[in-house]
Design a protein around this motif. Structure first.
Motif, PDB file in Angstrom:
ATOM      1  N   GLY A  94     -50.627  16.976  -6.101  1.00 55.50           N
ATOM      2  CA  GLY A  94     -50.007  15.958  -6.694  1.00 55.50           C
ATOM      3  C   GLY A  94     -49.955  14.783  -5.887  1.00 55.50           C
ATOM      4  N   ILE A  95     -50.516  14.698  -4.869  1.00 56.59           N
ATOM      5  CA  ILE A  95     -50.064  13.629  -3.691  1.00 56.59           C
ATOM      6  C   ILE A  95     -51.560  13.004  -3.236  1.00 56.59           C
ATOM      7  CG2 ILE A  95     -49.190  12.756  -1.482  1.00 56.59           C
ATOM      8  CD1 ILE A  95     -47.250  15.213  -1.741  1.00 56.59           C
ATOM      9  N   THR A 140     -46.660  11.288  -6.825  1.00 57.69           N
ATOM     10  CA  THR A 140     -46.109  12.270  -8.162  1.00 57.69           C
ATOM     11  C   THR A 140     -47.103  12.120  -9.171  1.00 57.69           C
ATOM     12  OG1 THR A 140     -44.965  11.062  -9.227  1.00 57.69           O
ATOM     13  CG2 THR A 140     -43.589  12.037  -7.744  1.00 57.69           C
ATOM     14  N   ALA A 141     -47.611  13.209  -9.836  1.00 59.65           N
ATOM     15  CA  ALA A 141     -48.441  13.255 -10.972  1.00 59.65           C
ATOM     16  C   ALA A 141     -48.318  12.097 -11.767  1.00 59.65           C
ATOM     17  CB  ALA A 141     -48.505  14.528 -11.772  1.00 59.65           C
ATOM     18  N   ALA A 142     -47.040  11.790 -11.984  1.00 59.47           N
ATOM     19  CA  ALA A 142     -46.582  10.498 -13.036  1.00 59.47           C
ATOM     20  C   ALA A 142     -47.348   9.167 -12.265  1.00 59.47           C
ATOM     21  CB  ALA A 142     -45.256  10.556 -13.347  1.00 59.47           C
ATOM     22  N   GLU A 143     -46.969   9.195 -10.905  1.00 60.26           N
ATOM     23  CA  GLU A 143     -47.630   7.947 -10.443  1.00 60.26           C
ATOM     24  C   GLU A 143     -49.066   7.762 -10.332  1.00 60.26           C
ATOM     25  OE1 GLU A 143     -45.978   7.870  -6.250  1.00 60.26           O
ATOM     26  OE2 GLU A 143     -44.082   7.276  -6.875  1.00 60.26           O
ATOM     27  N   ILE A 144     -49.744   8.908 -10.175  1.00 61.67           N
ATOM     28  CA  ILE A 144     -51.310   9.079 -10.217  1.00 61.67           C
ATOM     29  C   ILE A 144     -51.627   8.626 -11.610  1.00 61.67           C
ATOM     30  CG2 ILE A 144     -53.192  10.591 -10.252  1.00 61.67           C
ATOM     31  CD1 ILE A 144     -51.576  12.037  -7.939  1.00 61.67           C
ATOM     32  N   GLN A 145     -50.791   9.115 -12.667  1.00 63.66           N
ATOM     33  CA  GLN A 145     -51.433   8.861 -14.032  1.00 63.66           C
ATOM     34  C   GLN A 145     -51.033   7.394 -14.373  1.00 63.66           C
ATOM     35  OE1 GLN A 145     -52.755  11.139 -16.240  1.00 63.66           O
ATOM     36  NE2 GLN A 145     -53.178   9.139 -17.367  1.00 63.66           N
ATOM     37  N   ALA A 146     -49.843   6.779 -13.849  1.00 64.76           N
ATOM     38  CA  ALA A 146     -49.432   5.476 -14.095  1.00 64.76           C
ATOM     39  C   ALA A 146     -50.740   4.237 -13.495  1.00 64.76           C
ATOM     40  CB  ALA A 146     -48.238   5.058 -13.724  1.00 64.76           C
ATOM     41  N   PHE A 147     -50.970   4.938 -12.416  1.00 65.75           N
ATOM     42  CA  PHE A 147     -52.029   4.103 -11.519  1.00 65.75           C
ATOM     43  C   PHE A 147     -53.520   4.189 -12.355  1.00 65.75           C
ATOM     44  CE2 PHE A 147     -55.405   3.901  -8.185  1.00 65.75           C
ATOM     45  CZ  PHE A 147     -55.115   2.684  -7.698  1.00 65.75           C
ATOM     46  N   ASP A 148     -53.802   5.325 -12.553  1.00 63.96           N
ATOM     47  CA  ASP A 148     -55.173   5.423 -13.538  1.00 63.96           C
ATOM     48  C   ASP A 148     -55.076   4.809 -14.748  1.00 63.96           C
ATOM     49  OD1 ASP A 148     -56.068   7.059 -11.555  1.00 63.96           O
ATOM     50  OD2 ASP A 148     -55.613   8.901 -12.583  1.00 63.96           O
TER      51      ASP A 148
END
Length: 185
Positions: free
Chosen positions: A181-182, A58-66
Motif C-alpha cells: 500500500g505504499i 495509502t491505498a486511497a492515495e494510490i487509487q486517487a492518483f490512478d
C-alpha cells in the motif's frame, strides 16, 4: 478541484528529490523546393519538461492518483501543475480581486512571460486565479489585480505558487513498491 475546466494536480510531490526540468527550443526542419534540407532554430516556442516524484502512502492515495490520470484521455488532455516555489508574498489585501505583494518587479516579468495563473492556498482553502495586471505601489509593494473575485479573499497567511498547464510527455508509468500500500511514483 478544476480550474478553467481542467483538473489541478493536488498530490503532494516529493520536492526533496529535485525536480528535473528540461528546456527544448523549437528547432523545426525547413524544406525549400527540391533543395537540401536545413534546420533553423527559430526559438518561437519553448517547451519545459518536469519530472517529479510522489510518495503515495495509502491505498486511497494510490487509487486517487490512478483515477486522476485515468481521466486524462490522450496526451492533449492537460492539467494544472502547481510549481514547487512560492511565487509571491502577500502583504495586504483590499478585496477579493486586489491584493498587495512585496515588490519583486512582477510587472516587468508579466510583460516578458505570460505566466499569469496562480494557486492561492492556506489551511484547507485552495483557490485558483488569473492575474489581470500588476502595478507599482508605494512602500515597496506591487498591486495585483485578478480577472475574477476569489471566493475567499487572499491574506498574508496564504501561500501563492504559479500554476503551469502541462500535458503528459509519454504514456509510461514508473512506480516503486516500497511496502504493502505504499508506492513511489
Amino acid at each position: 478541484m478544476n480550474y478553467l475546466t481542467r483538473p489541478i494536480f493536488e498530490f503532494e510531490a516529493d520536492w526533496s528529490n529535485a525536480p528535473a526540468k528540461q528546456f527544448s527550443f523549437d528547432l523545426r526542419e525547413i524544406t525549400l523546393g527540391f533543395g537540401a534540407e536545413y534546420f533553423a532554430g527559430v526559438q518561437a516556442h519553448v517547451v519545459q519538461g518536469y519530472k517529479v516524484n510522489l510518495l503515495l502512502r495509502t491505498a486511497a492515495e494510490i487509487q486517487a492518483f490512478d483515477d486522476f490520470f485515468a481521466a486524462l484521455t490522450g496526451r492533449l488532455q492537460g492539467f494544472w501543475l502547481p510549481t514547487p516555489f512560492e511565487a509571491v508574498q502577500i502583504v495586504t489585501a483590499d478585496d477579493a480581486t486586489h491584493f498587495y505583494i512585496a515588490d519583486q518587479n512582477l510587472r516587468a516579468t508579466l510583460a516578458d512571460h505570460p505566466d499569469v495563473y496562480l494557486l492561492i492556498s492556506r489551511a484547507g482553502v485552495v483557490r485558483a486565479a488569473k492575474i489581470a495586471s500588476v502595478a507599482s505601489a508605494s512602500l515597496g509593494r506591487e498591486r495585483v489585480t485578478l480577472t475574477a473575485a476569489l471566493a475567499t479573499p487572499a491574506t498574508p497567511a496564504d501561500t501563492v505558487c504559479r500554476l503551469h498547464y502541462v500535458r503528459l510527455a509519454t504514456d509510461t508509468e514508473d512506480a516503486e513498491l516500497l511496502a504493502e500500500g505504499i508506492q513511489s511514483r
